[in-house]
Every structure is written in structure tokens, then in C-alpha cells.
Write a protein that holds these residues in place. Sequence first.
Motif, short mmCIF file in Angstrom:
data_model
loop_
_atom_site.label_atom_id
_atom_site.label_comp_id
_atom_site.label_asym_id
_atom_site.label_seq_id
_atom_site.Cartn_x
_atom_site.Cartn_y
_atom_site.Cartn_z
N LEU A 93 0.81 -1.22 0.00
CA LEU A 93 0.00 0.00 0.00
C LEU A 93 0.84 1.26 0.00
O LEU A 93 1.91 1.32 0.62
CB LEU A 93 -0.91 -0.01 1.23
N ASP A 94 0.32 2.30 -0.70
CA ASP A 94 0.97 3.60 -0.65
C ASP A 94 0.47 4.39 0.56
O ASP A 94 -0.30 3.86 1.39
CB ASP A 94 0.75 4.36 -1.96
N ALA A 95 0.85 5.64 0.67
CA ALA A 95 0.50 6.44 1.84
C ALA A 95 -1.01 6.68 1.97
O ALA A 95 -1.50 6.95 3.06
CB ALA A 95 1.24 7.78 1.78
N ILE A 120 0.00 -0.29 -4.70
CA ILE A 120 0.96 0.31 -5.63
C ILE A 120 0.89 -0.42 -6.97
O ILE A 120 0.37 -1.52 -7.08
CB ILE A 120 2.40 0.27 -5.06
N GLY A 121 1.43 0.20 -8.00
CA GLY A 121 1.43 -0.39 -9.33
C GLY A 121 2.50 -1.44 -9.49
O GLY A 121 3.24 -1.78 -8.56
N LEU A 155 7.81 0.70 -6.33
CA LEU A 155 8.13 0.49 -4.91
C LEU A 155 8.49 1.80 -4.20
O LEU A 155 8.47 1.85 -2.97
CB LEU A 155 9.29 -0.50 -4.78
N ALA A 156 8.78 2.85 -4.97
CA ALA A 156 9.07 4.15 -4.35
C ALA A 156 7.85 4.68 -3.61
O ALA A 156 7.99 5.47 -2.66
CB ALA A 156 9.50 5.15 -5.42
N LEU A 194 5.72 2.72 -1.97
CA LEU A 194 5.31 1.78 -0.93
C LEU A 194 5.42 2.41 0.45
O LEU A 194 6.45 2.98 0.81
CB LEU A 194 6.19 0.52 -1.01
N SER A 195 4.32 2.26 1.25
CA SER A 195 4.30 2.82 2.59
C SER A 195 4.02 1.77 3.66
O SER A 195 4.42 1.92 4.80
CB SER A 195 3.23 3.92 2.67
N ARG A 196 3.32 0.67 3.24
CA ARG A 196 2.97 -0.35 4.23
C ARG A 196 2.78 -1.69 3.55
O ARG A 196 2.26 -1.76 2.43
CB ARG A 196 1.68 0.04 4.97
N VAL A 197 3.18 -2.75 4.25
CA VAL A 197 2.98 -4.12 3.77
C VAL A 197 1.98 -4.80 4.68
O VAL A 197 2.22 -4.92 5.89
CB VAL A 197 4.32 -4.90 3.75
N ASP A 198 0.85 -5.22 4.12
CA ASP A 198 -0.22 -5.88 4.87
C ASP A 198 -0.28 -7.34 4.44
O ASP A 198 -0.62 -7.64 3.30
CB ASP A 198 -1.55 -5.17 4.61
N LEU A 199 0.01 -8.25 5.36
CA LEU A 199 0.05 -9.67 5.04
C LEU A 199 -1.18 -10.42 5.53
O LEU A 199 -1.23 -11.65 5.47
CB LEU A 199 1.31 -10.31 5.64
#
Length: 379
Positions: free
Chosen positions: A152-154, A159-160, A166-167, A169-174
Amino acid sequence: MTRVLVAPDKFKGSLTAAEVAEAVRSGLTAAVPGLDVRAVPVADGGDGTLAAAVAAGFERVAVTAAGPTGEPVPTAYGRRGDVAVVEMADVSGLSRLPGGRPAPLTATSRGTGELIGAALADGARRVVVGIGGSACTDGGAGMLQALGARLLDADGREIGPGGGALAQLSRVDLGGLHPALADAEIVVACDVDNPLTGPTGAAAVYGPQKGADETQVERLDRNLGRLADLVAEATGRDVREAPGAGAAGGVGFAAMAILGATLRPGIELMLDLLDFGDQVRQAELVIVGEGSLDPQTLHGKAPVGVARRARDAGVPTVVAVCGRNLLSDEQLRGAGIDAAYALADIEADPDRSMAEAGPLLEQVAAQLAVRHLSAPGRR
């Protein structure tokens, strides 16, 4: 008794491993009628891995998945019982780039994740992933997204595709990761020990091969570091420096960090998968092969892996067939290979050698048979 085992890799650009094996078999039996020949086409985790698995008895399961630039491509995975084989090159590889045009910032590994997901949905509990030949440097982000991870972005939006995205990218949700991964074993065929980032990382070493210029390499390396930071935050562990994390543009990193994968040398993993130990038992001659025998061959490529397994099994003679041989006799012997027979020895024109590789290989195999199989007392 199996007298001869033919276990070659492909001749890239001219023959598949199965075609190499068949041409060698034809040449051998023409020279020595009635000879018992068994063929086991092999691969080292790159292109040709799926074909080798299918030749060994895996069922080919057709799937349509995202190619490296997002377009749907026809691909497949191999299935035998609860074991599946996924070849990254066949879905996310350089050969799948439309028109052969590189996409260093946007190429994605999503299709590889879609294949893994399809295999899991089909009941696979052990998934072997060959990751050679990839077109992307996205840190495995696309693969993770296909398997339910949210990057996820901010603003909380996905994200695309590609390493360039990846620039943002703000959060990784697993939380939505594919549930079958909890009970599955993921094994990655990997022959490199690069970390994810830095001067020997995925972007610096392999980015240029995928079309990245110097500025793009720096950008991709920085973005992969961002991904590693946020994955460590989400999982509590940081594997960016682990050997192999930089494989396939960072897919090795994502597989280890999120999928709990183990990495193994490609040819060793494939030989186990193909039941090579049973196949080589009682063989008196093993024939290995690939298009070019050169210094790279000595670093974990298929012919050397097969030769070593054959020697360990007590096979007295191992020889190689190839398009060209750039190794000395001493180097060959050090790799467990007694002799090499090259198409270049009978056809000096490289273009003709590639175009007529099958018939030429039959001639080479016949010569090989005269030397190694015509001794008095041959059973």
C-alpha cells in the motif's frame, strides 16, 4: 540393466533438453543397434524446467497468467501428486516481454505468484519454483500481491507493478496472504548468492541485463531497500542480506521473507525431483550436455551437477555433448567429465550448427558410441 543414461540440458536457441536426448539416443542406437538407452532431460531451474518435469512424468496443467508487462500469457505448471513445479521464465521471463522490449521499471513477477496460487488451489503442498530467466526487478512484489499480500501507498491504495512503483510503498499488509501457504512447503531453485541490495545486489548486477541504465539501477536498488525495510517491519525479520535474496530481481528475497521458502541449488533440486538416483542406478555410461560448455558451466550448471551425481553413484564413464566446448581437458576432468563432443568439431559454421543441431548431434553421438561403447565384451 540400463546401460546408457542420457541426461542433457537444452541447447539454447536450437533444441530442448528432450530433443537433445532424443537426437543422442538416435545416434547411439544407429551406431550400436539394440543398445539400452534411457533418457532423462534435465534443467537447472531456468527455462526448460517445466519441460524437464513433464518429461519425467509430471502432468502439465495449463494456466493463463500475467506476463511481465501485465498482459495475459498462456503458461502452465507441472503437477505430480501434491508436488508442483513452477517455472518463472515461462510466465515472468525475458522471453515473455512483448516484442522483446525490456521494461526495467515496470516488469512484474505477478504471473509467478498466480501460478503458485493456482498450484496451491489445486492441492499442491510442495511447490518447487525455478526462478532463472526473470524479466523483473520488483523484489517479488508482484508475486506477493498475486498471493494476497497488500502493498500500500500512503493513501492506502495498492501500488502499481514493477520495481519503479516500490518508491510509493508505505505499508505491507500480510493479513490476506493465501491461507494454503501456512501448510505448504515452498522450495526455490536458485544458483546465485547475491543479496537483495548494494553493489552485488539484484539491481546492480542483473538490472542492466533487463534493460536498466545507471540511473534506473540506482533507483531500483533504493526501492528494493524500501521494500526490505517495510517487510522487516511487517514480519520482524530482515533477510535482505541472505545469499540468494537478490535472485530473479529480488524474488528470492520475497520467497524467503514472506513465503518461508528455502533456496537450493537448481540442478541439485531438479535431480532430486526427477528421481535421478533411481534412473542412474546400473548405468555404465552417462551423457550430459548443454549448448555451450564454458567457465560458467563449472559454477553449478546442469552438466556438472549431473556428472557429480553420476560419479557419486559409481558410474565409470561420463561424457558431454555440446554445441561448442571452451573448457580444457583438465577443467572437464575436474568437473567429473571424461570427454566432450562438440557440434563445432564437425560443423564450423555456428549458424548451420544451430539450424541443423539435431542431425549433427546424431552424428556426434554415433562417434561417441564408437569410442565408448564398442569395446570387446560390451554387454
